[in-house]
Scaffold this active site. Structure first.
Site, PDB file in Angstrom:
ATOM      1  CB  CYS A   1      61.187  37.580  62.362  1.00  0.00           C
ATOM      2  SG  CYS A   1      61.129  36.030  63.203  1.00  0.00           S
TER       3      CYS A   1
ATOM      4  CG  HIS B   1      61.112  41.350  65.879  1.00  0.00           C
ATOM      5  ND1 HIS B   1      59.884  40.651  65.212  1.00  0.00           N
ATOM      6  CD2 HIS B   1      61.758  40.453  66.138  1.00  0.00           C
ATOM      7  CE1 HIS B   1      59.754  39.483  65.240  1.00  0.00           C
ATOM      8  NE2 HIS B   1      61.102  39.166  65.843  1.00  0.00           N
TER       9      HIS B   1
ATOM     10  CG  ASN C   1      59.294  36.442  67.561  1.00  0.00           C
ATOM     11  OD1 ASN C   1      58.768  36.922  66.827  1.00  0.00           O
ATOM     12  ND2 ASN C   1      60.606  35.891  67.615  1.00  0.00           N
TER      13      ASN C   1
HETATM   14  N1  ACO Z   1      63.124  27.333  80.671  1.00  0.00           N
HETATM   15  C1  ACO Z   1      64.094  27.098  81.722  1.00  0.00           C
HETATM   16  N2  ACO Z   1      65.516  26.918  81.251  1.00  0.00           N
HETATM   17  C2  ACO Z   1      65.618  27.368  80.114  1.00  0.00           C
HETATM   18  C3  ACO Z   1      64.930  27.408  79.135  1.00  0.00           C
HETATM   19  C4  ACO Z   1      63.636  27.500  79.287  1.00  0.00           C
HETATM   20  N3  ACO Z   1      62.501  27.690  78.520  1.00  0.00           N
HETATM   21  N4  ACO Z   1      65.392  27.810  77.904  1.00  0.00           N
HETATM   22  C5  ACO Z   1      66.798  27.564  78.234  1.00  0.00           C
HETATM   23  N5  ACO Z   1      66.940  27.223  79.638  1.00  0.00           N
HETATM   24  C6  ACO Z   1      68.060  27.175  80.111  1.00  0.00           C
HETATM   25  C7  ACO Z   1      69.426  26.871  79.344  1.00  0.00           C
HETATM   26  O1  ACO Z   1      69.470  25.466  79.188  1.00  0.00           O
HETATM   27  C8  ACO Z   1      70.437  27.281  80.273  1.00  0.00           C
HETATM   28  O2  ACO Z   1      70.790  26.163  81.366  1.00  0.00           O
HETATM   29  P1  ACO Z   1      72.360  25.874  81.698  1.00  0.00           P
HETATM   30  O3  ACO Z   1      72.637  27.271  82.365  1.00  0.00           O
HETATM   31  O4  ACO Z   1      72.087  24.939  82.990  1.00  0.00           O
HETATM   32  O5  ACO Z   1      72.893  25.617  80.612  1.00  0.00           O
HETATM   33  C9  ACO Z   1      69.899  28.538  81.037  1.00  0.00           C
HETATM   34  O6  ACO Z   1      68.464  28.412  81.065  1.00  0.00           O
HETATM   35  C10 ACO Z   1      70.375  29.981  80.460  1.00  0.00           C
HETATM   36  O7  ACO Z   1      70.407  29.714  78.846  1.00  0.00           O
HETATM   37  P2  ACO Z   1      70.772  30.938  78.012  1.00  0.00           P
HETATM   38  O8  ACO Z   1      70.614  30.662  76.888  1.00  0.00           O
HETATM   39  O9  ACO Z   1      71.973  31.353  78.617  1.00  0.00           O
HETATM   40  O10 ACO Z   1      69.596  32.032  78.399  1.00  0.00           O
HETATM   41  P3  ACO Z   1      69.418  33.511  77.919  1.00  0.00           P
HETATM   42  O11 ACO Z   1      69.717  34.132  78.918  1.00  0.00           O
HETATM   43  O12 ACO Z   1      70.689  33.781  76.685  1.00  0.00           O
HETATM   44  O13 ACO Z   1      68.250  33.379  77.138  1.00  0.00           O
HETATM   45  C11 ACO Z   1      66.861  33.202  75.121  1.00  0.00           C
HETATM   46  C12 ACO Z   1      67.763  32.519  75.921  1.00  0.00           C
HETATM   47  C13 ACO Z   1      65.689  33.711  75.696  1.00  0.00           C
HETATM   48  C14 ACO Z   1      66.831  32.140  73.927  1.00  0.00           C
HETATM   49  C15 ACO Z   1      67.781  34.377  74.636  1.00  0.00           C
HETATM   50  O14 ACO Z   1      69.344  34.243  74.281  1.00  0.00           O
HETATM   51  C16 ACO Z   1      67.230  35.203  73.448  1.00  0.00           C
HETATM   52  O15 ACO Z   1      66.116  35.776  73.447  1.00  0.00           O
HETATM   53  N6  ACO Z   1      67.988  35.213  72.134  1.00  0.00           N
HETATM   54  C17 ACO Z   1      67.232  35.373  71.028  1.00  0.00           C
HETATM   55  C18 ACO Z   1      65.814  35.123  70.641  1.00  0.00           C
HETATM   56  C19 ACO Z   1      65.762  34.264  69.547  1.00  0.00           C
HETATM   57  O16 ACO Z   1      66.679  33.512  69.369  1.00  0.00           O
HETATM   58  N7  ACO Z   1      64.499  34.658  69.140  1.00  0.00           N
HETATM   59  C20 ACO Z   1      64.169  33.935  67.931  1.00  0.00           C
HETATM   60  C21 ACO Z   1      64.436  34.811  67.130  1.00  0.00           C
HETATM   61  S1  ACO Z   1      63.585  34.495  65.673  1.00  0.00           S
HETATM   62  C22 ACO Z   1      63.019  35.913  64.929  1.00  0.00           C
HETATM   63  O17 ACO Z   1      62.742  36.753  65.975  1.00  0.00           O
HETATM   64  C23 ACO Z   1      63.882  36.289  63.932  1.00  0.00           C
END
Ligand code: ACO
Length: 355
Positions: free
Chosen positions: A111, A249, A279
């Site tokens: 990214c 970003h 993203n």
């Molecule tokens: N829709 C509905 N529910 C979802 C979804 C979705 N799309 N995705 C996950 N869930 C659920 C999970 O299964 C979980 O359910 P559970 O509580 O029953 O286990 C619940 O939602 C909460 O999940 P978390 O992972 O705790 O959610 P969080 O608040 O951490 O948000 C996210 C997840 C958006 C991925 C966040 O952690 C994030 O933004 N992380 C970094 C972003 C990332 O990885 N970006 C890509 C990077 S690549 C780059 O730019 C380099």
């Protein structure tokens, strides 16, 4: 002292928009979840390969600079989704532009690729290797997306941006940056099935499994970008108060908010367009930067701070300076080929081809 002034800018977003409601037609998700957890409302899905998006963005950057393809000494193409690995993608853009004089190279830092490309081109201009460059951040990630995985499929979109840089004796362009990588954490943002390691293993390219540990990436992203910003400001003897605009970003609105809080940056100084594009990996920071310029948010004598992070886990933070308010010399009439396919149709075709 020679600087690498940013004289032109352009972006190219494919027209097909994939909404949160579209995603909810084939994934167990909702507009409410995606909006509240990420800030994203829609993202673009490309009907053309990444080099075509990059080419159009470059034509627009050249027009904004009032330059032609003959003026370009170097093309640096930042991406993770190159159409081919050999020949490289920058050479394809060179051919489409007719920029025969240009040296061509590809950069992949996930990214942050657009920002590492900006560093590469700036350094080559400052050191006198070349006098001008096109810098590209572009990504068509949809064909390799893990469309069955709601943890990642909702986060990404396609797009491209380009900058035209030129040697200048006036203070301008990137004044300083900090770059780094949390290599020990590289496995928390991994895509299984994408790369030579999987060649001859009976796998269809595009059948990839995205193994992301979202919450760990979240923490590393904030830590890496905050450290990068502090270290770049220190190099220039500046504080957060000297920064006119932050263009981060755009991976998650909550990551952006956490970073702003950590650096004590008021929200009105932080540029956000995540709701429109999600993203776009290598394209994200440069598209946001180009859009900030186009919207008139960049003033004369302004320092712009651009933090980014990506797979690797790479991170970066640049300070860019404009002595004058940037104004486009002209506009390009180059367009993408038209499509009548909806984003949902394009995604359904990808799912069918890889299942
Ligand atoms: N829709 C509905 N529910 C979802 C979804 C979705 N799309 N995705 C996950 N869930 C659920 C999970 O299964 C979980 O359910 P559970 O509580 O029953 O286990 C619940 O939602 C909460 O999940 P978390 O992972 O705790 O959610 P969080 O608040 O951490 O948000 C996210 C997840 C958006 C991925 C966040 O952690 C994030 O933004 N992380 C970094 C972003 C990332 O990885 N970006 C890509 C990077 S690549 C780059 O730019 C380099």
């Amino acid at each position: 002292m020679t600087y690498a002034a940013i004289k032109g800018w352009g972006k190219c977003l494919p027209p097909a928009k994939l909404t949160n409601d579209d995603l909810a037609t084939f994934l167990d998700t909702s507009d409410e979840w995606i909006t509240s957890r990420t800030g994203m409302k829609e993202r673009r899905i490309s009907h053309v390969p990444v080099s075509e998006l990059a080419y159009v963005a470059c034509e627009r950057a050249l027009a904004a600079a009032g330059k032609t393809a003959q003026d370009v000494d170097l093309i640096v193409f930042g991406s993770t989704t190159f159409d081919e690995l050999c020949p490289n993608a920058a050479s394809n853009v060179q051919r489409m532009l007719g920029a025969e004089r240009a040296a061509c190279m590809d950069v992949n830092t996930a990214c942050t690729s657009g920002m590492y490309s900006l560093t590469t081109a700036t350094a080559m201009i400052k050191s006198g290797v070349v006098r001008s460059a096109l810098v590209i951040g572009a990504e068509v990630i949809s064909p390799i997306m893990d469309w069955k995985n709601r943890d990642v499929a909702v986060l990404f979109g396609d797009g491209a941006a380009a900058l035209y840089l030129e040697a200048s004796e006036q203070k301008a362009g990137v004044l300083a940056e900090s770059l780094g990588c949390f290599g020990e954490s590289r496995d928390i943002l991994a895509v299984e099935g994408w790369g030579m390691k999987y060649a001859n293993k009976g796998r269809v390219l595009g059948d990839a499994h995205w193994n992301f540990i979202g919450q760990e990436i979240f923490k590393k992203a904030v830590a890496g970008m905050a450290h990068g910003c502090e270290s770049t400001l220190a190099k220039l003897n500046l504080t957060a108060e000297d920064i006119s605009l932050v263009v981060p970003h755009q991976a998650n609105l909550r990551i952006i908010d956490s970073l702003a809080k950590k650096l004590s940056l008021p929200s009105e100084k932080v540029f956000v367009n995540i709701e429109k594009y999600g993203n776009m990996s290598a394209a994200t920071a440069l598209v946001a930067f180009v859009e900030a310029i186009e919207q008139g948010d960049v003033e004369a004598h302004s320092h712009i701070l651009i933090p980014a992070f990506g797979g690797g886990l790479t991170w970066s933070a640049h300070v860019v300076y404009f002595d004058l308010k940037p104004r486009a010399e002209s506009t390009s009439n180059v367009q993408l080929p038209a499509t009548n396919k909806s984003a949902l149709t394009l995604v359904e075709e990808i799912i069918q081809a890889t299942s």
